[in-house]
Every structure is written in structure tokens, then in C-alpha cells.
Scaffold this active site. Structure first.
Site, PDB file in Angstrom:
ATOM      1  N   ARG A 171       0.851  -1.196   0.000  1.00 39.19           N
ATOM      2  CA  ARG A 171       0.000   0.000   0.000  1.00 39.19           C
ATOM      3  C   ARG A 171       0.882   1.241   0.000  1.00 39.19           C
ATOM      4  O   ARG A 171       1.671   1.453   0.917  1.00 39.19           O
ATOM      5  CB  ARG A 171      -0.942   0.038   1.204  1.00 39.19           C
ATOM      6  N   ASP A 219      -4.551   3.062  14.132  1.00 38.99           N
ATOM      7  CA  ASP A 219      -3.710   3.691  13.124  1.00 38.99           C
ATOM      8  C   ASP A 219      -4.253   5.091  12.879  1.00 38.99           C
ATOM      9  O   ASP A 219      -5.116   5.581  13.613  1.00 38.99           O
ATOM     10  CB  ASP A 219      -3.609   2.846  11.851  1.00 38.99           C
TER      11      ASP A 219
END
Length: 532
Positions: free
Chosen positions: A165, A446
Site C-alpha cells: 500500500r 492507526d
């Protein structure tokens, strides 16, 4: 003193040590330079269009389906067939591109590891460069890690499939400039991973696979198609060598899923329900709409109307086009306490059972300790099928814009507000200290979950919402709670950890991004200035 190294058209704001020389070779820089020169101006225009679109929402307009693309939505086209090693994606684990994490994730009982340069990585220069080295070594099968006690970590035979990613379109890579401006971090991550690994990946029957975050429009998807096609042509590779899964984690994008698939049809293999960023985007997109304010974060779960509609619509659109529909993240962490751990497993199983029943082809976890339970659940649901592309949901009534925008009922509580403050501050402190993936109160937090925490409070202040107690949420109340919760954090962590950390800076940034009159788009942008 930092020395400026000029190479090709790019300016590097760091001297090149051993690690840089391994990754930033002349040939890799040539490729990166070409991508930046070709695609940076278009990326700038796309970000400006985001601002114009948001201004319309701020003025009262609501997102909706596009009328001018009906021919795409009504067509019978499909995406390019999915590669063999991506046909089964029942469980995917995600985590930052750190060496031990990569080994443990690839060895876990999962089908895919998404190695993350984005929301779970604090992108210091050293970590970004080391991350590229780590992924290169993982692709080559040579990665190993020894801890301080001498324990050696190595890859097992037949590890999970690796997917990278890259950072979002909005994020800069401040250590590399072009024409005096930081280059797009997304192109930096893509160029280096692709350049160093494409040959080895293809040689072992896999390929350069990517996850794309935070896309907001089909035009951004079309930009990525041009990037991928340019890279394939430059290296004389067949169209469709690069394959991508795109996260539907912004509210505008959910209304353009057909269009996104269409414009990436040569490269895309699926869409993913990026639920945490999606909730954050719901708040951010509708920040000026007083009737769309969300309750406590803990109450905004996937069984709520607007999120359930999002999941079902994504499945229906993806499967009609031959694309995977991936489920969202289970952020829970297993507990050593048996009773707490059973509660965690029950919550995760209920969430994943809903996804499997809806027709998702697989799902995300944040911790290897959940892999066995989630793999068993999806394997039971799918049986002999590799995936659920046969689940077309053709009998579903049409999902409307009203359903996707439906406000979520629930209380706003003092406990919820205080929890938001503690979570966001602890995450920000970890992030500016170089750690982008942090266990806090039993969840793997996160950037996305911290964004929900701080934007919720910003919106409550903006619209003068009241807590369950009847108290109006104001900037003054927030500042009072922030000061009180900083003391709670200090008590929980202990004086030594608190004083050695960067909690004062984290609190200052939290106050700034929560009380500023205009909503700051991403906490990682001002946070990046504090990241060493």
C-alpha cells in the site's frame, strides 16, 4: 548539517548512506524522475478539484451518484481476469513495512499481507527507505531478523502473497523535491517498489500488486491507470501486469464505484471497505451539515444503516464486474486475559460472519492472533469456493443516496469524548515519535481511528452539540478535558514513559487540529512537520 544532493531533476534533502544507495540507484531515480515529471502536475490538479468539490459540500450540497456516467453504470463490461495467486483472499493482515512485522505477517495463517507505507507507518525518511529494503528482501526470500535475545525470524515456505500500500495522493515526500516542491509520496512508494521487485515477482508467478488508499473520484482512478500503463510500457510489460485493490474509504468515492472500476479495469482486482477512514470521511465531507453529526465512535459499527448499505452496494457492484469485494479491518488485539480474549473473539466473529454472509470475498485483521479464528469462519462460509464472486445480490432493492448518507443514531457522552481525547493524543505522540501502528486500550490504532476521534470532537464543537449529560461541547470544555486526560495518560503510562515521550507536543497538536475554525484535512500533514 543536511547536504542537498542533486540528481537528475530531483533534489534529495538527505545524504545517501548505505541504505539509500541500495534503493536510490541511478536507474531507480531515472524512473522516479520520469513519473514525477509526467504525473505531478495532474496530481496537483486532482487535489485542487478535491477542494472545489468539498467547498460545494460545505455550502450545503450532498454527495450523490453521477448522472453523466450512466452509460458506464449500465454497461456489461468486466474487469480483466484476476491473477491466480490473488484468487483466494479470505484473510488479509496489514501492518507497517518493518522487518519483524513483515516476517510475522507473511508467516501468519493468512492469504495476503498488505505491507503499509500509509496509515500504519510514520513515514520518517529512514523508515521509508528501510521499508523498501525490507520488501525487496521479502520478495527475494532472503529477509531475516534477529532480536536482542538472539531469536532469529525467517520466512516459512509458501508465505502469504505480498501487496504494497502506497501513501495517499494528498501526502508529500518532503525529503525529495521537484521544481522546488515536495514530490508525491504515492509516486515515490510506487516507483521504488515496482522498480526493485517487478522482475523477481513475475519470475515466481506473482506480480507487482498494490493497494490504493483514500481515492475520492474516478478521475483519480484514471490518473493511476495512466501511471500504471506508463510503467508497464516503459518496462515492455503486458497491460495488466500491475494489479491493484482500491480502498473505498471516502464518502465521495462510494458514489463512483462503477466508474472507478471502469477506469482501472485493466489493473484492478477489487475494492475494499476501508471502514475506519470511511467513517472519518463521512464526518469530514459532511462537517458543515448539523443533521449528519455522528455519535460516540464506539456506536458507529458496520450494522448501522449507512455502513451496512455501503458494504452491500460495494459487493453488488464489484461482483457484477468480476471484481473482489473485500471486507474491513478488525482492529481488536487478542488478550492474555481469558475472559477478555473470549469477548474479543466473539466481537470479531460476529463482525466477520456479517461480512461473509453479505458476500465479501475476504476480510482484514490487524493481529496474527486473530488469523485462525477468522480463517475458520470464512472457510466455513465459502466451503470449496475460492471466493464469493458468485454472490451477485441481484435481488437487493436499489441502494439510494439517502441510505448511504443516513445519519447514525446514538448518544454523545462525556466518557466517549474523553476516550477520543486519550486515543488521539496517544496515537499522535506515537506517530510523531516514529511509530504509526499502536496498541491502545485493546485496539490496534492507526491514523484513521485517530482521525475519527479528533474530527468527531471538532464537529461537536462546530455545531454546539450537547453530551448525554446536557453539557454543550465547546472549545473551552475540550481544552479542560484535554488537560485532565493528559494527567490520566500520565498516570496510566507512568512518569518515566510520559516524561521521555513527546506528549506535550502531541497535546499541542491535538488542541490545534480540534479547535481550529476550519477542519484540518489530515492530522498527518501537520504531524509530518514534527516527524524527525
Amino acid at each position: 548539517m543536511t547536504q542537498q544532493v542533486i540528481s537528475r531533476e530531483l533534489a534529495f534533502q538527505r545524504t545517501f548512506g548505505r541504505a539509500e544507495k541500495e534503493i536510490l540507484t541511478d536507474e531507480a531515480i531515472d524512473f522516479l524522475s520520469a513519473l514525477v515529471a509526467q504525473f505531478s502536475p495532474q496530481r496537483k490538479a486532482l487535489l485542487e478539484e478535491r477542494e472545489r468539490t468539498q467547498a460545494r459540500y460545505d455550502d450545503g450540497e450532498l454527495p450523490g451518484f453521477l448522472l453523466e456516467t450512466d452509460s458506464i453504470k449500465n454497461g456489461d463490461w468486466k474487469i480483466r481476469p484476476i491473477p491466480t495467486d490473488l484468487q483466494r483472499r479470505r484473510v488479509e493482515i496489514t501492518g507497517p513495512v518493518e522487518r519483524k512485522m513483515i516476517i510475522n505477517a507473511l508467516n501468519a495463517n493468512v492469504d495476503v499481507f498488505m505491507a503499509d507505507f500509509e496509515d500504519s507507518l510514520a513515514p520518517s525518511w529512514e523508515k521509508v527507505i528501510e521499508g523498501q529494503i525490507n520488501l525487496r528482501d521479502a520478495v527475494n526470500g532472503t529477509i531475516s531478523y534477529s532480536n536482542e535475545a538472539g531469536k532469529i525470524y525467517q520466512l516459512k515456505p509458501d508465505p502469504a502473497v505480498l501487496v504494497c500500500r502506497v501513501r495517499g495522493l494528498h501526502l508529500p515526500e518532503k525529503h525529495v523535491t521537484w521544481q522546488g516542491e515536495p514530490i508525491p509520496a504515492s509516486l515515490f512508494d510506487f516507483a521504488l517498489y515496482f522498480f526493485h521487485n517487478v522482475e523477481a515477482l513475475l519470475a515466481k508467478g506473482s506480480g507487482p500488486y498494490f493497494y490504493l488508499p483514500k481515492t475520492q473520484s474516478w478521475q483519480e482512478a484514471a490518473w493511476w491507470h495512466r501511471v500504471f500503463s506508463y510503467a508497464e510500457d516503459r518496462f515492455s510489460l503486458p497491460r495488466g501486469t500491475i494489479r491493484v485493490t482500491l480502498l473505498i474509504e471516502t464518502l465521495p468515492a462510494v458514489f463512483q464505484m462503477d466508474e472507478i472500476l471502469f477506469h482501472l479495469r485493466d489493473h484492478i482486482v477489487g475494492l475494499n471497505c476501508g471502514r475506519w477512514d470511511y467513517i472519518f470521511s463521512y464526518i469530514k465531507t459532511l462537517k458543515n451539515h448539523p443533521d449528519r453529526v455522528l455519535p460516540d465512535r464506539q456506536l458507529v459499527t458496520m450494522d448501522k444503516g449507512f455502513l451496512d448499505a455501503y458494504s452491500r452496494l460495494l459487493i453488488k457492484i464489484c461482483h457484477r464486474r468480476g471484481a473482489f469485494a473485500m471486507g474491513g479491518m478488525a482492529a481488536f488485539i487478542p488478550s492474555k486475559d481469558a475472559e477478555r480474549n473470549q469477548w474479543v473473539l466473539n466481537r470479531v466473529r460476529a463482525d466477520k460472519a456479517r461480512e461473509a454472509a453479505n458476500g465479501h470475498d475476504g476480510t482484514w485483521i490487524a493481529h496474527p492472533g486473530l488469523a485462525d479464528a477468522v480463517m475458520t469462519l470464512f472457510s466455513d462460509a465459502l466451503g470449496d469456493r475460492q471466493n464469493q464472486l458468485d454472490v451477485l445480490r441481484e435481488d437487493d432493492p436499489p441502494i439510494t443516496a439517502e441510505q448511504l448518507l443516513e445519519p447514525c443514531a446514538g448518544e454523545r457522552t462525556e466518557a466517549g469524548m474523553r476516550a477520543n481525547i486519550r486515543v488521539a493524543v496517544q496515537y499522535i505522540e506515537a506517530w510523531i515519535s516514529g511509530n504509526g501502528c499502536v496498541p491502545v486500550y485493546g485496539l490496534m490504532e492507526d491514523a484513521a481511528t485517530a482521525e475519527i476521534s479528533r474530527t468527531s470532537i471538532w464537529q461537536w464543537i462546530r455545531h454546539g452539540k450537547t453530551l448525554q449529560s446536557g453539557e454543550v461541547v465547546t472549545a473551552a470544555l475540550f481544552r479542560q478535558m484535554l488537560a485532565e486526560e493528559m494527567r490520566v495518560i500520565q498516570e496510566e503510562l507512568g512518569d518515566q514513559r510520559y516524561c521521555q515521550g513527546r506528549f506535550s507536543e502531541a497535546a499541542d497538536l491535538m488542541e490545534h487540529i480540534t479547535t481550529e475554525s476550519g477542519l484540518i484535512e489530515f492530522l498527518t500533514l501537520p504531524g509530518y512537520r514534527l516527524l524527525h
